[in-house]
Design an enzyme around this catalytic site. Sequence first.
Site, PDB file in Angstrom:
ATOM      1  N   ASP A 138      35.443  25.985  22.044  1.00 22.84           N
ATOM      2  CA  ASP A 138      34.604  25.357  21.192  1.00 22.84           C
ATOM      3  C   ASP A 138      34.133  23.992  21.477  1.00 22.84           C
ATOM      4  OD1 ASP A 138      33.095  24.686  18.734  1.00 22.84           O
ATOM      5  OD2 ASP A 138      34.570  24.764  17.452  1.00 22.84           O
ATOM      6  N   GLY A 139      32.926  23.737  22.143  1.00 23.63           N
ATOM      7  CA  GLY A 139      32.271  22.681  22.155  1.00 23.63           C
ATOM      8  C   GLY A 139      31.824  22.415  23.524  1.00 23.63           C
ATOM      9  N   GLY A 140      30.329  22.106  23.377  1.00 21.80           N
ATOM     10  CA  GLY A 140      29.773  21.888  24.782  1.00 21.80           C
ATOM     11  C   GLY A 140      29.505  23.053  25.792  1.00 21.80           C
ATOM     12  N   MET A 199      38.490  21.757   9.940  1.00 19.49           N
ATOM     13  CA  MET A 199      38.856  20.623  10.553  1.00 19.49           C
ATOM     14  C   MET A 199      39.111  19.658   9.342  1.00 19.49           C
ATOM     15  SD  MET A 199      35.884  20.353  13.470  1.00 19.49           S
ATOM     16  CE  MET A 199      34.908  21.881  12.630  1.00 19.49           C
ATOM     17  N   HIS A 246      36.237  27.526  11.094  1.00 19.08           N
ATOM     18  CA  HIS A 246      37.076  26.523  11.742  1.00 19.08           C
ATOM     19  C   HIS A 246      37.297  25.435  10.773  1.00 19.08           C
ATOM     20  CE1 HIS A 246      36.942  23.608  15.415  1.00 19.08           C
ATOM     21  NE2 HIS A 246      38.041  23.457  14.645  1.00 19.08           N
ATOM     22  N   MET A 286      34.311  20.137   7.903  1.00 17.19           N
ATOM     23  CA  MET A 286      34.898  18.874   8.239  1.00 17.19           C
ATOM     24  C   MET A 286      34.917  18.136   7.048  1.00 17.19           C
ATOM     25  SD  MET A 286      32.315  18.018  11.352  1.00 17.19           S
ATOM     26  CE  MET A 286      31.810  19.307  12.604  1.00 17.19           C
ATOM     27  N   HIS A 330      30.109  31.320  13.431  1.00 19.39           N
ATOM     28  CA  HIS A 330      31.015  30.232  13.163  1.00 19.39           C
ATOM     29  C   HIS A 330      30.795  29.262  12.211  1.00 19.39           C
ATOM     30  CE1 HIS A 330      34.429  27.860  15.503  1.00 19.39           C
ATOM     31  NE2 HIS A 330      33.705  26.743  15.213  1.00 19.39           N
ATOM     32  N   GLY A 388      26.831  25.836  19.515  1.00 18.19           N
ATOM     33  CA  GLY A 388      26.074  25.502  18.649  1.00 18.19           C
ATOM     34  C   GLY A 388      24.779  24.998  19.084  1.00 18.19           C
ATOM     35  N   SER A 389      24.685  23.770  19.606  1.00 15.42           N
ATOM     36  CA  SER A 389      23.246  23.321  20.159  1.00 15.42           C
ATOM     37  C   SER A 389      22.605  24.208  21.184  1.00 15.42           C
ATOM     38  CB  SER A 389      23.657  22.274  20.715  1.00 15.42           C
ATOM     39  OG  SER A 389      24.299  21.140  20.165  1.00 15.42           O
ATOM     40  N   MET A 426      39.892  23.149  21.721  1.00 16.57           N
ATOM     41  CA  MET A 426      38.632  22.666  21.451  1.00 16.57           C
ATOM     42  C   MET A 426      38.382  21.870  22.872  1.00 16.57           C
ATOM     43  SD  MET A 426      37.630  22.533  18.481  1.00 16.57           S
ATOM     44  CE  MET A 426      36.363  21.493  18.920  1.00 16.57           C
ATOM     45  N   ASP A 438      31.870  25.563  10.461  1.00 14.54           N
ATOM     46  CA  ASP A 438      32.602  24.197  10.897  1.00 14.54           C
ATOM     47  C   ASP A 438      32.902  23.677   9.385  1.00 14.54           C
ATOM     48  OD1 ASP A 438      33.224  24.304  13.710  1.00 14.54           O
ATOM     49  OD2 ASP A 438      31.083  24.415  13.880  1.00 14.54           O
ATOM     50  N   SER A 480      27.603  28.659  16.301  1.00 17.39           N
ATOM     51  CA  SER A 480      28.010  27.683  15.173  1.00 17.39           C
ATOM     52  C   SER A 480      26.667  27.219  14.295  1.00 17.39           C
ATOM     53  CB  SER A 480      28.728  26.355  16.022  1.00 17.39           C
ATOM     54  OG  SER A 480      28.919  25.419  14.916  1.00 17.39           O
TER      55      SER A 480
HETATM   56  C1  DX5 Z   1      32.895  20.463  16.623  1.00 19.11           C
HETATM   57  C2  DX5 Z   1      32.742  21.751  16.239  1.00 19.11           C
HETATM   58  C3  DX5 Z   1      31.935  22.879  17.172  1.00 19.11           C
HETATM   59  C4  DX5 Z   1      30.267  22.577  17.106  1.00 19.11           C
HETATM   60  C5  DX5 Z   1      29.894  23.024  18.566  1.00 19.11           C
HETATM   61  O1  DX5 Z   1      33.677  19.904  16.101  1.00 19.11           O
HETATM   62  O2  DX5 Z   1      33.883  22.403  15.996  1.00 19.11           O
HETATM   63  O3  DX5 Z   1      32.164  24.099  16.413  1.00 19.11           O
HETATM   64  O4  DX5 Z   1      29.472  22.972  16.224  1.00 19.11           O
HETATM   65  O5  DX5 Z   1      28.923  22.646  18.888  1.00 19.11           O
HETATM   66  P1  DX5 Z   1      28.257  22.312  20.463  1.00 19.11           P
HETATM   67  O6  DX5 Z   1      28.145  24.008  20.826  1.00 19.11           O
HETATM   68  O7  DX5 Z   1      26.923  21.947  20.007  1.00 19.11           O
HETATM   69  O8  DX5 Z   1      29.211  21.685  21.316  1.00 19.11           O
HETATM   70 ZN    ZN Z   2      33.992  24.617  15.784  1.00 20.28          ZN
END
Ligand code: DX5
Ligand code: ZN
Length: 223
Positions: free
Chosen positions: A175-177, A68, A66, A37, A33, A197-198, A137, A35, A8
């Site tokens: 997706d996420g964490g 949002m 993605h 927002m 990926h 992502g992180s 999610m 994002d 991401s």
């Molecule tokens: C959150 C995003 C994710 C985010 C994931 O709203 O949809 O794609 O970038 O980031 P990590 O992997 O750090 O949780």
């Molecule tokens: Zn995402």
Amino acid sequence: MKQLIAPSLLAADFTNLGAAVEMVNNSEADWLHIDIMDGVFVPNISYGFSVVEPVGKLSKKPLDVHLMIVNPEKYIERFRDAGAEYITVHYEACPHLHSTIQQIKSSGAKAAVAINPHTPVHLLYDVLEDLDMVLIMSVNPGFGGQKFIYRSLHKIRELKHEIINRNLATLIEVDGGIGLQNAETIIKAGADALVAGSSIFKAENPSETIHRLKSLGKDTIIV
Ligand code: DX5
Ligand code: ZN
């Protein structure tokens, strides 16, 4: 099928986005990926076309976009033109979901729907046949770097059962964490694609982390 890995871009160094895209280009990642927002559907604003269009030109990996955002139907064709291979809209943002899915497909992109942590998977069952992918999610959307919500594993298993029972090819993306500490469990629950992502971009060696995520085993699918 080996799990697909989608780094991401949200977690990349925005002062050096070109280098981040090149790192992904030269890695074993399957998708990039993206994002989007809008500060309305989620309490954060990321980036728009002025970033996604040049990133799309530079990226050798298909863009996994993605959305949002509210009213995603306004922008579907433009994201497709920017290089989106997959376009994901949120169940919670689409009152005419069936129609939005058809619009994504007409644009030439593959259609996916995301569900927030509080949304049960069965709400997608009447459109499952129309979907190329479901995005579960595993954090509340809006921010990177959050903790994986373990309840998501049940949702992945339940959806995998349904997809297998109906003999569909619908992918499950999560997706996420997600990082090396939990990716194997998520894959075993039935995930086909992992967004990270992180855990990738904040790692000392991002491309090695992608390699390690890609190399995790998938011998048993627990359904
Ligand atoms: C959150 C995003 C994710 C985010 C994931 O709203 O949809 O794609 O970038 O980031 P990590 O992997 O750090 O949780
Ligand atoms: Zn995402």
